[in-house]
Design a protein around this motif. Structure first.
Motif, PDB file in Angstrom:
ATOM      1  N   ASP A 168      24.501  31.299  37.713  1.00  0.00           N
ATOM      2  CA  ASP A 168      25.102  30.045  38.180  1.00  0.00           C
ATOM      3  C   ASP A 168      24.983  29.932  39.696  1.00  0.00           C
ATOM      4  OD1 ASP A 168      26.019  29.227  35.615  1.00  0.00           O
ATOM      5  OD2 ASP A 168      27.802  30.491  35.840  1.00  0.00           O
ATOM      6  N   TRP A 169      24.747  28.728  40.184  1.00  0.00           N
ATOM      7  CA  TRP A 169      24.712  28.483  41.612  1.00  0.00           C
ATOM      8  C   TRP A 169      26.138  28.350  42.135  1.00  0.00           C
ATOM      9  CZ3 TRP A 169      20.414  29.161  44.303  1.00  0.00           C
ATOM     10  CH2 TRP A 169      19.178  28.985  43.691  1.00  0.00           C
ATOM     11  N   LYS A 170      26.452  29.095  43.200  1.00  0.00           N
ATOM     12  CA  LYS A 170      27.759  29.004  43.858  1.00  0.00           C
ATOM     13  C   LYS A 170      27.538  28.612  45.320  1.00  0.00           C
ATOM     14  CE  LYS A 170      30.680  30.243  40.663  1.00  0.00           C
ATOM     15  NZ  LYS A 170      31.798  29.403  40.248  1.00  0.00           N
ATOM     16  N   HIS A 171      28.406  27.744  45.803  1.00  0.00           N
ATOM     17  CA  HIS A 171      28.359  27.286  47.190  1.00  0.00           C
ATOM     18  C   HIS A 171      28.953  28.383  48.073  1.00  0.00           C
ATOM     19  CE1 HIS A 171      30.135  24.439  50.370  1.00  0.00           C
ATOM     20  NE2 HIS A 171      28.848  24.514  50.578  1.00  0.00           N
ATOM     21  N   VAL A 172      28.167  28.903  49.044  1.00  0.00           N
ATOM     22  CA  VAL A 172      28.620  30.050  49.835  1.00  0.00           C
ATOM     23  C   VAL A 172      28.792  29.757  51.327  1.00  0.00           C
ATOM     24  CG1 VAL A 172      27.734  31.759  48.212  1.00  0.00           C
ATOM     25  CG2 VAL A 172      26.266  30.977  50.089  1.00  0.00           C
ATOM     26  N   HIS A 173      28.147  28.710  51.842  1.00  0.00           N
ATOM     27  CA  HIS A 173      28.270  28.396  53.270  1.00  0.00           C
ATOM     28  C   HIS A 173      27.882  26.941  53.501  1.00  0.00           C
ATOM     29  CE1 HIS A 173      28.226  28.912  57.637  1.00  0.00           C
ATOM     30  NE2 HIS A 173      27.110  28.206  57.626  1.00  0.00           N
ATOM     31  N   PHE A 174      28.524  26.319  54.498  1.00  0.00           N
ATOM     32  CA  PHE A 174      28.078  24.998  54.935  1.00  0.00           C
ATOM     33  C   PHE A 174      28.298  24.792  56.410  1.00  0.00           C
ATOM     34  CE2 PHE A 174      32.518  24.113  53.915  1.00  0.00           C
ATOM     35  CZ  PHE A 174      32.907  23.137  54.809  1.00  0.00           C
ATOM     36  N   HIS A 175      27.522  23.865  56.939  1.00  0.00           N
ATOM     37  CA  HIS A 175      27.636  23.438  58.330  1.00  0.00           C
ATOM     38  C   HIS A 175      27.664  21.916  58.292  1.00  0.00           C
ATOM     39  CE1 HIS A 175      26.835  24.019  62.760  1.00  0.00           C
ATOM     40  NE2 HIS A 175      26.796  22.724  62.579  1.00  0.00           N
ATOM     41  N   ARG A 176      28.697  21.345  58.889  1.00  0.00           N
ATOM     42  CA  ARG A 176      28.820  19.883  58.936  1.00  0.00           C
ATOM     43  C   ARG A 176      29.017  19.439  60.367  1.00  0.00           C
ATOM     44  NH1 ARG A 176      33.420  16.750  58.606  1.00  0.00           N
ATOM     45  NH2 ARG A 176      34.587  18.503  57.733  1.00  0.00           N
ATOM     46  N   SER A 177      28.237  18.459  60.780  1.00  0.00           N
ATOM     47  CA  SER A 177      28.368  17.856  62.109  1.00  0.00           C
ATOM     48  C   SER A 177      28.542  16.367  61.936  1.00  0.00           C
ATOM     49  CB  SER A 177      27.102  18.093  62.947  1.00  0.00           C
ATOM     50  OG  SER A 177      26.870  19.471  63.123  1.00  0.00           O
ATOM     51  N   ARG A 184      31.497   6.369  57.360  1.00  0.00           N
ATOM     52  CA  ARG A 184      31.298   7.487  58.283  1.00  0.00           C
ATOM     53  C   ARG A 184      30.074   8.254  57.833  1.00  0.00           C
ATOM     54  NH1 ARG A 184      36.606   8.586  56.670  1.00  0.00           N
ATOM     55  NH2 ARG A 184      35.783  10.511  55.823  1.00  0.00           N
ATOM     56  N   SER A 185      29.416   8.887  58.792  1.00  0.00           N
ATOM     57  CA  SER A 185      28.207   9.636  58.504  1.00  0.00           C
ATOM     58  C   SER A 185      28.334  11.042  59.068  1.00  0.00           C
ATOM     59  CB  SER A 185      27.016   8.910  59.143  1.00  0.00           C
ATOM     60  OG  SER A 185      25.842   9.640  58.964  1.00  0.00           O
ATOM     61  N   SER A 186      27.849  12.025  58.305  1.00  0.00           N
ATOM     62  CA  SER A 186      27.813  13.388  58.825  1.00  0.00           C
ATOM     63  C   SER A 186      26.517  14.055  58.378  1.00  0.00           C
ATOM     64  CB  SER A 186      29.034  14.200  58.365  1.00  0.00           C
ATOM     65  OG  SER A 186      29.115  14.246  56.967  1.00  0.00           O
ATOM     66  N   GLU A 187      26.078  14.995  59.186  1.00  0.00           N
ATOM     67  CA  GLU A 187      24.880  15.788  58.876  1.00  0.00           C
ATOM     68  C   GLU A 187      25.369  17.096  58.278  1.00  0.00           C
ATOM     69  OE1 GLU A 187      23.724  15.890  62.920  1.00  0.00           O
ATOM     70  OE2 GLU A 187      22.552  14.054  62.783  1.00  0.00           O
ATOM     71  N   GLU A 188      24.874  17.431  57.074  1.00  0.00           N
ATOM     72  CA  GLU A 188      25.382  18.610  56.393  1.00  0.00           C
ATOM     73  C   GLU A 188      24.255  19.497  55.873  1.00  0.00           C
ATOM     74  OE1 GLU A 188      29.521  16.575  54.860  1.00  0.00           O
ATOM     75  OE2 GLU A 188      28.293  17.640  53.409  1.00  0.00           O
ATOM     76  N   THR A 189      24.537  20.777  55.882  1.00  0.00           N
ATOM     77  CA  THR A 189      23.677  21.779  55.267  1.00  0.00           C
ATOM     78  C   THR A 189      24.561  22.641  54.387  1.00  0.00           C
ATOM     79  OG1 THR A 189      22.191  21.805  57.173  1.00  0.00           O
ATOM     80  CG2 THR A 189      22.088  23.694  55.691  1.00  0.00           C
ATOM     81  N   ARG A 190      24.206  22.759  53.131  1.00  0.00           N
ATOM     82  CA  ARG A 190      24.951  23.572  52.168  1.00  0.00           C
ATOM     83  C   ARG A 190      24.052  24.708  51.703  1.00  0.00           C
ATOM     84  NH1 ARG A 190      30.425  21.582  51.520  1.00  0.00           N
ATOM     85  NH2 ARG A 190      30.295  19.482  52.344  1.00  0.00           N
ATOM     86  N   VAL A 191      24.606  25.907  51.669  1.00  0.00           N
ATOM     87  CA  VAL A 191      23.868  27.077  51.188  1.00  0.00           C
ATOM     88  C   VAL A 191      24.454  27.465  49.836  1.00  0.00           C
ATOM     89  CG1 VAL A 191      23.204  29.469  51.647  1.00  0.00           C
ATOM     90  CG2 VAL A 191      23.425  27.847  53.556  1.00  0.00           C
ATOM     91  N   TRP A 192      23.581  27.593  48.858  1.00  0.00           N
ATOM     92  CA  TRP A 192      23.954  27.970  47.492  1.00  0.00           C
ATOM     93  C   TRP A 192      23.329  29.320  47.171  1.00  0.00           C
ATOM     94  CZ3 TRP A 192      27.064  24.811  44.435  1.00  0.00           C
ATOM     95  CH2 TRP A 192      27.300  23.516  44.933  1.00  0.00           C
ATOM     96  N   HIS A 193      24.034  30.144  46.388  1.00  0.00           N
ATOM     97  CA  HIS A 193      23.541  31.459  45.985  1.00  0.00           C
ATOM     98  C   HIS A 193      23.676  31.575  44.471  1.00  0.00           C
ATOM     99  CE1 HIS A 193      24.001  35.971  45.594  1.00  0.00           C
ATOM    100  NE2 HIS A 193      22.786  35.790  46.067  1.00  0.00           N
ATOM    101  N   LYS A 194      22.618  32.005  43.800  1.00  0.00           N
ATOM    102  CA  LYS A 194      22.660  32.150  42.350  1.00  0.00           C
ATOM    103  C   LYS A 194      23.340  33.473  42.008  1.00  0.00           C
ATOM    104  CE  LYS A 194      19.923  30.138  39.017  1.00  0.00           C
ATOM    105  NZ  LYS A 194      18.617  29.774  38.491  1.00  0.00           N
TER     106      LYS A 194
END
Length: 129
Positions: free
Chosen positions: A116-125, A102-112
């Motif tokens: 440390d980098w923390k994952h704060v938002h994502f969009h997956r299609s 399966r394939s998906s298009e993803e964008t992950r937003v990281w905030h320092k």
């Protein structure tokens, strides 16, 4: 290691924690107020971890083998925030015992945060099959 390489590595670790069912590892990488748009949210913005925990538990009860590949990653760093965009390829075995990708298009937003980098938002299609 450069910030770009670190962010790609963190994103791969995040995807592996999902594929392997390691909820604690996933939580370590995410901010508790994580937000997202994803197909399972049926057009709604979801905030927090509870929504994800449900699917996490559901998908990993069977112990099925899953492999995740992060393809064509692109990193953009904007101060203490970074955006990682990529195609996610997920390989598994279907009910008939055949391999499926399966394939998906993803964008992950990281905030320092505190160094440390923390994952704060994502969009997956879902990508066209």
């Amino acid at each position: 290691m450069s910030d770009q390489a670190t962010l790609i590595n963190l994103t791969q670790c995040l995807l592996e924690s999902i594929a392997q069912g390691h909820w604690e590892a996933y939580c370590e990488l995410c901010d508790p107020s994580l937000t997202c748009f994803e197909p399972e949210a049926v057009g709604n913005l979801v905030e927090g971890m509870d929504f994800h925990r449900f699917y996490f538990d559901l998908e990993h009860q069977g112990g099925r083998k899953v492999q995740t590949t992060l393809a064509s990653p692109h990193v953009r760093i904007l101060g203490d925030t970074a955006i990682v965009s990529y195609i996610r390829l997920t390989q598994s075995i279907d009910a008939a015992g055949l391999p499926v990708t399966r394939s998906s298009e993803e964008t992950r937003v990281w905030h320092k945060q505190d160094g440390d980098w923390k994952h704060v938002h994502f969009h997956r299609s879902s990508a066209p099959q």
